[in-house]
Design an enzyme around this catalytic site. Structure first.
Site, PDB file in Angstrom:
ATOM      1  CG  HIS A  60      20.698   3.015  43.985  1.00 43.46           C
ATOM      2  ND1 HIS A  60      20.590   1.396  43.236  1.00 43.46           N
ATOM      3  CD2 HIS A  60      20.764   3.793  43.009  1.00 43.46           C
ATOM      4  CE1 HIS A  60      20.045   1.876  42.133  1.00 43.46           C
ATOM      5  NE2 HIS A  60      20.291   3.576  41.630  1.00 43.46           N
TER       6      HIS A  60
ATOM      7  CD  GLU B 194      20.712   2.428  38.367  1.00 46.19           C
ATOM      8  OE1 GLU B 194      20.029   3.205  38.896  1.00 46.19           O
ATOM      9  OE2 GLU B 194      21.559   2.005  38.899  1.00 46.19           O
TER      10      GLU B 194
ATOM     11  CG  HIS C  60      17.956   7.329  41.761  1.00 39.94           C
ATOM     12  ND1 HIS C  60      16.599   6.575  40.160  1.00 39.94           N
ATOM     13  CD2 HIS C  60      18.778   6.083  41.716  1.00 39.94           C
ATOM     14  CE1 HIS C  60      17.040   5.817  40.019  1.00 39.94           C
ATOM     15  NE2 HIS C  60      19.055   5.580  40.484  1.00 39.94           N
ATOM     16  CD  GLU C  61      21.912   7.633  43.696  1.00 38.41           C
ATOM     17  OE1 GLU C  61      22.457   6.716  42.811  1.00 38.41           O
ATOM     18  OE2 GLU C  61      21.981   8.703  41.822  1.00 38.41           O
TER      19      GLU C  61
END
Length: 812
Positions: free
Chosen positions: A476, A495, A472-473
């Site tokens: 980003h 997000e 997930h990170e």
């Protein structure tokens, strides 16, 4: 949660007048003092006039409330006992090598950068209540407004950049200071090293006149007598300041080994309590920073270089970082502590070759197309960088977590980086640090340029939670950092994408077969569907809208100021609507178009828009323009706005899909296990001898979460059943998502034998424990309420401020 909205308390003003003047580069020179819990030093800002500076002779609709009341009193600072030329950059603490861009023996790892927290705010742009007329009105001086809070500003002065030796090459005589800065900020990307060196030398130049300044709750306001427009205002200024121990941009705490540390934790007010800045995302800037701390500390920061400490004097070291990719100031991140670099026990030569770093200076540039962003050394134009599957990376943590990091986290980083590259292509940033932050970190992870913070809660149990959160990170880096939302109300653009991509990255990192990946993703979609239903039932409708400003999205006032609706609401931090609705929209689009078509488009979109700020319509319009007519299936930007982005509650297309869909195989397996546990729970204590024992299947972590959620729907579970459940799945050893559901079961059924598990969770998993405090209090059980208050008293001193505020309202 019963969330009460109060605009006067919840809205966050962004006051910087970015339409008139823009910061192009920051040079920070700071000392970190753990004894006083203060960061102090100087910041030098280099400006260029904004896109509306020509209009400054006219009036605007906004008025400065403080000026109207004649209360906006500007002053010269109180006498400063440090000579003008004896700024921190000239201090004996700083050797000339502090500003060397590439120190001896240090690889240049130029890359790009951006920060996400993950912490964008949902908002609305409105209200001239906070906004000031910062243009020229008649003969008044131009007013520079910077976002600033919880800082003690000591002195503001113009910097005499013309006094820097050799600077004359930037402009023809006479050497006008503003002209020198204009030439400096306009240097082409292939001279980035020279540009950074000149910024550093200019930042050390003497002052040439103090400036009038004043501060209020949210801003620092600066004037120069006689400078009536942004063009006339000094283009290089130095601000001497210090932070406050209770400032909201950084957290002073202790790490898991009990050693002091300080870090930016993704505050709702971003970095304005760390340094005066322009916070609106449109203010894209580069930066470099020199930070001094005691020699026992490691300084990690958003920076393209893997900085090494420079010994200044006994017991003190200096660290220097820089970025060449323009980013919003809110993405700047720093962490200072006794971090230990975690290294794998073995490292093959093949790994090292794969992780070689590439810098602009050695780039083999092959232009596949013209980038749409402002000029900077871009990895997307570097043929070597585009094929680099695994960028150089380091992992840091307190020494006491070394074993857990080596077992769980270290093996995952290269696999997840390679998986991300296989989906989206070129890594936007040249390197990555991963830091396990202290227990008070309020979320599971946060992404910033070149650095990711992970909660310690990701380490226990199997690798599943750590892997999905890391994916997930990493996502980003593309969505939230390299591509940022132009309007912070559109949080889903970071997000939603990161949530959707984490499943795709994680499946590839595990090297799952297509059918296995599909099953895993369907199971996770089912879990998110349950979460979204709960969320829309327990949050205000106006905070469920992904594009609340509708046709006014992206609009700001004439000066560039705006207001972030609900930006300071402490409970908003714990909402997931923008994650979940954004995820389901992207999943809907990928299913309608087919994965091959969708991800091929996504790579094209990233290549087109990296380094830029976007709105929802930029993504949707390009998507529909780039897919065949037969695959559009009546999709339109207007329909997507109406059904998904501009309405509260569950989107109708999603409602229809979930009602028509059947359970995936993994979910059906869970349903069968639930039925077994229901039978076990119904059996009397004394059973017939010949009664068959239930045989339980081994379950994946996500299956365990779903199993426990189903069991939470049971009215009663006996202590015997709960004990058997704990033993069968070894629940205290599972990851934090599983243990959270287990603790909910313990609280619901007042299973006193496992109250220690709840206490441990509230202490060690603060990023996820807020909901449990509420459950303990609403039970109206005296013992549970005492447990909640005892855990809070043990944690509150170091707890994240927003979390502590929410919990205190629950308990007292």
């Amino acid at each position: 949660m019963d969330m009460k909205l109060d605009p006067s308390r919840d809205d966050l003003p962004l006051l910087a007048n970015t339409s008139h003047i823009l910061v192009k580069h920051y040079v920070l020179d700071l000392d970190v003092d753990f004894e006083s819990q203060v960061i102090e030093g100087t910041i030098v800002l280099f400006f260029e006039p904004g896109n509306r500076f020509e209009k400054e002779g006219g009036s605007t609709e906004e008025t400065c409330q403080s000026e109207a009341n004649e209360a906006c009193k500007f002053r010269m600072p109180e006498p400063c006992h440090i000579p003008v030329t004896d700024t921190r950059t000239f201090s004996s603490k700083v050797g000339c090598h502090d500003f060397v861009i590439c120190g001896k023996g240090e690889k240049d790892t130029s890359g790009k950068d951006g920060n996400h927290d993950n912490r964008e705010q949902a908002s609305g742009i409105s209200s001239s209540e906070y906004c000031c007329d910062t243009g020229n009105a008649g003969s008044e001086d131009f007013l520079l407004v910077l976002d600033c809070c919880d800082l003690s500003v000591v002195k503001v002065e113009e910097v005499d950049v013309a006094a820097v030796p050799g600077i004359e090459k930037f402009t023809r005589p006479p050497k006008l200071r503003n002209q020198i800065v204009r030439e400096l900020v306009a240097l082409p990307a292939d001279r980035w090293r020279e540009q950074l060196d000149c910024y550093a030398r200019c930042s050390q130049a003497p002052g040439c006149g103090e400036l009038l300044f004043d501060t209020d709750t949210w801003s620092l306001q600066i004037r120069k007598t006689g400078a009536q427009t942004a063009t006339d205002f000094p283009h290089a200024i130095r601000i001497r300041y210090r932070t406050k121990p209770q400032g909201r941009s950084v957290t002073w705490t202790s790490d898991q080994s009990g050693r002091p540390c300080v870090y930016t934790m993704g505050s709702p007010i971003n970095n304005r309590a760390l340094f005066p800045c322009q916070e609106p995302p449109v203010a894209m800037s580069t930066w470099q920073a020199t930070v001094r701390a005691a020699a026992s500390f490691v300084v990690l920061m958003s920076g393209e270089n893997s900085a090494k400490p420079t010994q200044l004097r006994e017991g003190c070291s200096s660290w220097h970082y820089y970025v060449t990719m323009p980013m919003p100031a809110s993405t700047f991140t720093i962490a200072v502590g006794s971090w230990t670099e975690m290294k794998p026990e073995t490292c093959s030569s093949n790994d090292l070759a794969t992780e070689r770093s590439f810098s602009p200076s050695e780039a083999d540039f092959r232009y596949a197309g013209i980038c749409g962003h402002m000029e900077y050394p871009c990895r997307f134009q570097n043929a070597s960088a585009t094929t680099q599957e695994i960028i150089p990376h380091r992992v840091f943590a307190p020494l006491c977590l070394q074993g857990a990091c080596q077992e769980t986290l270290l093996p995952l980083v290269p696999a997840c980086l390679a998986a991300a590259h296989s989906v989206l292509g070129t890594h936007p940033f040249s390197r990555l640090d991963v830091l396990i932050v202290p227990a008070n970190f309020p979320s599971l992870g946060m992404a910033s340029p070149h650095i990711i913070f992970l909660s310690q809660s990701t380490l226990p149990g199997r690798s599943h939670l750590c892997g999905t959160r890391l994916c997930h990170e990493i996502a980003h880096a593309w969505f939230g950092l390299a591509l940022g939302a132009r309007d912070w109300t559109e949080e889903w653009l970071s997000e939603g994408f990161a949530t959707h991509l984490e499943d795709v990255f994680w499946a590839r990192a595990q090297q799952l077969a297509p059918h296995e990946a599909q099953e895993q993703q369907e199971l996770r979609a089912g879990l998110r569907w349950r979460r979204l239903q709960d969320e829309v039932q327990n949050s205000p409708k106006e905070m469920q809208v992904l594009r609340p400003n509708k046709e006014k999205t992206g609009h700001v006032s004439d000066s560039g100021s705006s207001v972030i609706k609900h930006g300071l609401n402490p409970e908003k931090v714990f909402m997931q609507v923008h994650y979940l609705k954004g995820y389901f929209l992207l999943r809907f689009l990928a299913q309608r178009l087919g994965d091959d078509t969708y991800f091929s488009f996504l790579r094209k979109f990233v290549h087109t828009y990296h380094g830029q700020l976007i709105l929802s319509q930029d993504f949707l319009q390009m998507l529909l323009e780039n897919i065949p007519e037969e695959k559009r299936l009546e999709l339109s930007v207007e329909n997507i706005f109406r059904d998904w982005l501009e309405s509260s509650g569950i989107p109708q297309p999603l409602q229809r899909e979930r009602q028509a869909g059947a359970e995936c195989g993994l979910a059906r397996q869970v349903s069968a296990e639930v039925a077994k546990w229901v039978r076990v729970n119904r059996r009397p204590r004394k059973r017939k001898r010949r009664e068959t024992e239930e045989v339980f299947e081994e379950l994946l972590p996500d299956q365990l979460v779903l199993l426990l959620e189903h069991l939470l729907e049971q009215k009663t579970l006996s202590p015997r059943t709960l004990q058997s459940l704990e033993r069968t799945y070894r629940l205290p050893e599972q990851d934090a998502e599983v243990r959270h559901r287990w603790c909910e079961l313990v609280v619901k059924h007042r299973h006193t034998g496992a109250y220690s598990h709840v206490e441990r969770f509230l202490q060690e998993d603060q990023a996820m424990g807020i909901y449990l405090y509420g459950e303990l209090m609403v039970s109206e059980d005296a013992r549970q309420q005492r447990l909640a208050r005892r855990c809070f008293e043990l944690s509150r001193e170091h707890m994240d401020r927003s979390s502590a505020q929410v919990v205190a309202e629950m308990l007292f």
